[in-house]
Design a protein around this motif. Structure first.
Motif, PDB file in Angstrom:
ATOM      1  N   TRP A 135       0.821  -1.206   0.000  1.00  0.00           N
ATOM      2  CA  TRP A 135       0.000   0.000   0.000  1.00  0.00           C
ATOM      3  C   TRP A 135       0.859   1.261   0.000  1.00  0.00           C
ATOM      4  N   TYR A 136       1.902   1.287   0.800  1.00  0.00           N
ATOM      5  CA  TYR A 136       2.754   2.482   0.877  1.00  0.00           C
ATOM      6  C   TYR A 136       3.382   2.792  -0.484  1.00  0.00           C
ATOM      7  N   ASP A 137       3.838   1.762  -1.166  1.00  0.00           N
ATOM      8  CA  ASP A 137       4.428   1.961  -2.493  1.00  0.00           C
ATOM      9  C   ASP A 137       3.397   2.490  -3.481  1.00  0.00           C
ATOM     10  N   LYS A 138       2.202   1.934  -3.425  1.00  0.00           N
ATOM     11  CA  LYS A 138       1.143   2.367  -4.344  1.00  0.00           C
ATOM     12  C   LYS A 138       0.757   3.819  -4.092  1.00  0.00           C
ATOM     13  N   VAL A 139       0.669   4.199  -2.836  1.00  0.00           N
ATOM     14  CA  VAL A 139       0.325   5.585  -2.509  1.00  0.00           C
ATOM     15  C   VAL A 139       1.468   6.515  -2.922  1.00  0.00           C
ATOM     16  N   GLY A 140       2.688   6.067  -2.726  1.00  0.00           N
ATOM     17  CA  GLY A 140       3.837   6.858  -3.171  1.00  0.00           C
ATOM     18  C   GLY A 140       3.821   7.076  -4.675  1.00  0.00           C
ATOM     19  N   GLN A 141       3.483   6.032  -5.412  1.00  0.00           N
ATOM     20  CA  GLN A 141       3.391   6.153  -6.871  1.00  0.00           C
ATOM     21  C   GLN A 141       2.269   7.104  -7.268  1.00  0.00           C
ATOM     22  N   LEU A 142       1.173   7.017  -6.561  1.00  0.00           N
ATOM     23  CA  LEU A 142       0.045   7.900  -6.828  1.00  0.00           C
ATOM     24  C   LEU A 142       0.444   9.363  -6.606  1.00  0.00           C
ATOM     25  N   THR A 173       3.487  10.601  -6.635  1.00  0.00           N
ATOM     26  CA  THR A 173       4.484  10.961  -7.647  1.00  0.00           C
ATOM     27  C   THR A 173       3.817  11.304  -8.970  1.00  0.00           C
ATOM     28  N   THR A 174       2.841  10.523  -9.344  1.00  0.00           N
ATOM     29  CA  THR A 174       2.104  10.785 -10.583  1.00  0.00           C
ATOM     30  C   THR A 174       1.433  12.152 -10.531  1.00  0.00           C
ATOM     31  N   GLU A 175       0.820  12.462  -9.406  1.00  0.00           N
ATOM     32  CA  GLU A 175       0.170  13.771  -9.259  1.00  0.00           C
ATOM     33  C   GLU A 175       1.192  14.901  -9.353  1.00  0.00           C
ATOM     34  N   LEU A 176       2.343  14.708  -8.732  1.00  0.00           N
ATOM     35  CA  LEU A 176       3.375  15.743  -8.744  1.00  0.00           C
ATOM     36  C   LEU A 176       3.967  15.960 -10.133  1.00  0.00           C
ATOM     37  N   PHE A 229       1.849  20.667  -0.153  1.00  0.00           N
ATOM     38  CA  PHE A 229       1.635  19.373   0.493  1.00  0.00           C
ATOM     39  C   PHE A 229       0.165  19.191   0.854  1.00  0.00           C
ATOM     40  N   GLU A 230      -0.447  20.228   1.393  1.00  0.00           N
ATOM     41  CA  GLU A 230      -1.843  20.139   1.818  1.00  0.00           C
ATOM     42  C   GLU A 230      -2.760  19.794   0.643  1.00  0.00           C
ATOM     43  N   ARG A 231      -2.499  20.414  -0.485  1.00  0.00           N
ATOM     44  CA  ARG A 231      -3.328  20.154  -1.673  1.00  0.00           C
ATOM     45  C   ARG A 231      -3.065  18.738  -2.207  1.00  0.00           C
ATOM     46  N   LEU A 232      -1.809  18.336  -2.236  1.00  0.00           N
ATOM     47  CA  LEU A 232      -1.471  16.980  -2.673  1.00  0.00           C
ATOM     48  C   LEU A 232      -2.139  15.956  -1.761  1.00  0.00           C
ATOM     49  N   TYR A 233      -2.058  16.192  -0.470  1.00  0.00           N
ATOM     50  CA  TYR A 233      -2.683  15.298   0.510  1.00  0.00           C
ATOM     51  C   TYR A 233      -4.188  15.187   0.257  1.00  0.00           C
ATOM     52  N   ALA A 234      -4.828  16.315   0.040  1.00  0.00           N
ATOM     53  CA  ALA A 234      -6.269  16.326  -0.218  1.00  0.00           C
ATOM     54  C   ALA A 234      -6.614  15.570  -1.501  1.00  0.00           C
ATOM     55  N   MET A 235      -5.735  15.634  -2.478  1.00  0.00           N
ATOM     56  CA  MET A 235      -5.976  14.943  -3.745  1.00  0.00           C
ATOM     57  C   MET A 235      -5.773  13.434  -3.613  1.00  0.00           C
ATOM     58  N   VAL A 236      -4.764  13.038  -2.867  1.00  0.00           N
ATOM     59  CA  VAL A 236      -4.375  11.628  -2.785  1.00  0.00           C
ATOM     60  C   VAL A 236      -5.166  10.861  -1.718  1.00  0.00           C
ATOM     61  N   LYS A 237      -5.559  11.531  -0.654  1.00  0.00           N
ATOM     62  CA  LYS A 237      -6.188  10.862   0.490  1.00  0.00           C
ATOM     63  C   LYS A 237      -7.382   9.971   0.119  1.00  0.00           C
ATOM     64  N   PRO A 238      -8.364  10.461  -0.638  1.00  0.00           N
ATOM     65  CA  PRO A 238      -9.513   9.590  -0.946  1.00  0.00           C
ATOM     66  C   PRO A 238      -9.113   8.320  -1.697  1.00  0.00           C
TER      67      PRO A 238
END
Length: 97
Positions: A39-46, A48-51, A61-70
């Motif tokens: 899971w950690y790797d998959k979230v990291g990839q997610l 990275t893709t967003e970035l 960071f706050e915006r990235l977190y909001a995008m990735v969290k769901p």
């Protein structure tokens, strides 16, 4: 039961979980299961893709977190979710008795 009463019950349960040491045990188990399932790797990839997207160059960071969290939450394997919920239920049953 009002929302305030529910919040008070949740707070008491969490306080008891922490003071008994069960919160840490359940948290460690959750982290281990997430790690074992990649899971950690998959979230990291997610993330990275967003970035790497062109329109996200100045992403905070706050915006990235909001995008990735769901998506990250939905990526938790059902078996892990069920196992942790079972541990919490067992704990609550022991406390209530």
């Amino acid at each position: 039961m009002s929302q305030d009463e529910l919040d008070q019950i949740r707070a008491k349960i969490q306080d008891h979980l922490i003071s008994s040491g069960n919160y840490e045990l359940i948290n460690k188990q959750l982290k281990l299961k997430l790690y074992e399932n990649g899971w950690y790797d998959k979230v990291g990839q997610l993330a990275t893709t967003e970035l790497q997207q062109e329109d996200n160059k100045n992403l905070t960071f706050e915006r990235l977190y909001a995008m990735v969290k769901p998506q990250a939450e939905s990526m938790v394997p059902d078996e892990v979710r069920q196992e942790i919920m079972t541990r919490i239920r067992e704990y609550l049953e022991d406390v209530i008795q």
